[in-house]
Design an enzyme around this catalytic site. Sequence first.
Site, PDB file in Angstrom:
ATOM      1  N   ASP A 369       0.837  -1.187   0.000  1.00 37.21           N
ATOM      2  CA  ASP A 369       0.000   0.000   0.000  1.00 37.21           C
ATOM      3  C   ASP A 369       0.882   1.252   0.000  1.00 37.21           C
ATOM      4  OD1 ASP A 369      -2.683   1.342   0.520  1.00 37.21           O
ATOM      5  OD2 ASP A 369      -1.568   1.987   2.292  1.00 37.21           O
ATOM      6  N   GLU A 405       1.718  -0.482  -5.051  1.00 35.04           N
ATOM      7  CA  GLU A 405       0.791   0.602  -5.360  1.00 35.04           C
ATOM      8  C   GLU A 405       1.694   1.831  -5.471  1.00 35.04           C
ATOM      9  OE1 GLU A 405      -3.382   2.455  -3.715  1.00 35.04           O
ATOM     10  OE2 GLU A 405      -1.752   2.144  -2.269  1.00 35.04           O
TER      11      GLU A 405
END
Length: 725
Positions: A369, A405
């Site tokens: 993330d 990401e």
Amino acid sequence: MTWTHLGQTARVWPGRNFPLGATWSPEATNFAVYAPAGTQAWVCVFTEVDGLEEEERFELTERSQGIFHGALPGLAAGTKYGFRVDGPWDPAQGYRFNVDKLLLDPYAQAISGDLDPQQPAFGYVFGSPEERQGDDSAPYVPRSVVVDHSFGGTFDWEGDQPMRRRWRDTVIYEAHVKGMTALHDRVPEELRGTYAGLATPAVIDYLNDLGVTAIELLPVHQFVSEPALTERGLTNYWGYNSIGYFAPHNAYSASGEDGQQVREFKEMVKAFHQAGLEVILDVVYNHTAEAGPLGPTLSFRGLDDRGFYKRVAPEVGEDGVPGPFDDTYWDVTGCGNTVDSNNPLALRLILDSLRYWVTEMHVDGFRFDLMSALTRTGYEIDMKCDLLMAIGQDPVLRHVKLIAEAWDASMDGYLVGRMPPPWAEWNDQYRDEIRDFWRNHTSGIRTVATRLAGSSDLYADDGRSAYASINFVTAHDGFTLRDVVTYEQKHNEANGEDNRDGTDNNRSWNHGIEGETDDPALQAVRRRQAANIMATLCLSNGVPMITAGDERGRTQRGNNNAYCQDNEISWIDWRPDDAWLDVYEVTKAALRLRREHPALRQRHWYEGRPAIKGGPKDLAWLHPSGREMSEKDWHDTELRAVGMFVSGRPLRSPGPRGEQQIDASFVIWFNSGWLPQRIQLPENDWVQKGEVVVSTDFKLPVGTIVHAGDRLSIGRRSTVVLREV
């Protein structure tokens, strides 16, 4: 220590300063916690007496390399514990030690309980020393749990080994542990929403039938809900608020939370592996649940606040000399704090955590993330930062699946196409182009074709292959696929933020009516569009990622930020009543084609030239008139249809023993226009006959036979796949 008499035995043995955390053995449990600026540390052991919890504190008198350590003899696995650390209270210098705060062990391998946000565990960390007095948070902070891995608790993996499926053979299914089974009628009720529920045949058989090869789980590291959510009667559903980087989230355990969740997680992974499915974890190392200045003190802030979290850069004077330390958190995550991955112990924790999940828990990879927040040396993006270099040379981590990401909350953090090998990336440019194509918002289809062919503009220049592109059209955040074709505006009122949260850039199309409708014609158009998008995703070069439930028409009722909706808005509805099972069948058929035909998942870039002397081009783009696309065609803003010819005779890549690979050739026609499109199948020397194998055009059903030179009509907003026969 100072002895009081000869023959005395210390209650706390010296122990050692490694490994960090609690290490159990039948003789003693070693505790080690890093708090370099602390002056005293205690391990607090909790026992239950007559239904009440009692705390006993043991001072860790040994200290080396900034680590307090000691061993307690005779502790049982499953014992609950925490740390207390004393030291300077000097917020201006980033020191916030408070002996009255019970702290979670950053290395705890299991955590018991949850937070009560109405109690003193939350807030007050920035108060004065007077305000801190008597702030006993013991009843309100989750407990770390001693876990037995190496002795009586050894888990039988039954020979389980890393699967290491090749990227080009991978299809990812992004799912939520609870949301996947909370409403599943064929999962035993007591197992719904748990790791054990995910491991049931009802789920595993479904994933295998669909044709995915890996399940990517939203965060399973222990997390807590933000105070602002609990004050509104909501909870953090997605889990991007981690606090225990070694602990499987206890609320997903059907068997208990005093260490049983560790075994249950392992059982789940083993069951997936036995079914041929890999397990990828979505991990959140860029920030923690301690949030900003008004967040809770749970662990790191009470141990090494100044070292673990990044601070803003000091102001530089006219003489060029940096000013004094500024305690303001530097936040490029949008979550209040940013973990300083250049800090030696923060870096160590991230690497230790990753290795733990690979070696002890047998997971196959990670999706990071907001990876950009971790790629900074100081404040600038650095592709040679400590974390990337360490992972790249680590003998365990460099061989697992690594997905970034590749952005964060800052303006300079967008790194799509810039991560180094061997990283793969979420390709949001694929998402945007494909959504725009099917809603007729493209200015020509040149870039669409680039995305279909693997996004060479992003990944070819640094030596990576098309599988570096994780192609997706939806993810956990944003609209579901059904909502992409049903809503143009977000409808997030249930989140309690006056519909201000969530993106306004949805790239969606409601086809004339906002929201659900009983109009059968409009329903049919939406379902066909969803099927078109899924077929496109499954047959594009790169690695497809499907969001759980998209293949069967899951809706969030227009909520594009359902992070706090732990209810039927987020859970998959498994009933057939309102399911888009026609979309499921198209998705399944497209994935089967991909699996059975290496021509549709090649490891080398297409070159637009023959793979064999005198043969066809490995990739050719066809104009509806039957000729190859010209430069002028690529800039034709009115063109809504294109054919993608992929040759399988032979493939450019040799097989594992150097053999030439022969496969069928394909033409995939995409028509996003609002009118049917006349198609001329080109006369050629290589493919004379084909069969429709996937179709969203009811006038060209699967099984239809076509020949070179035929004229066809591709229905409006349709996808038709022709395979050589």
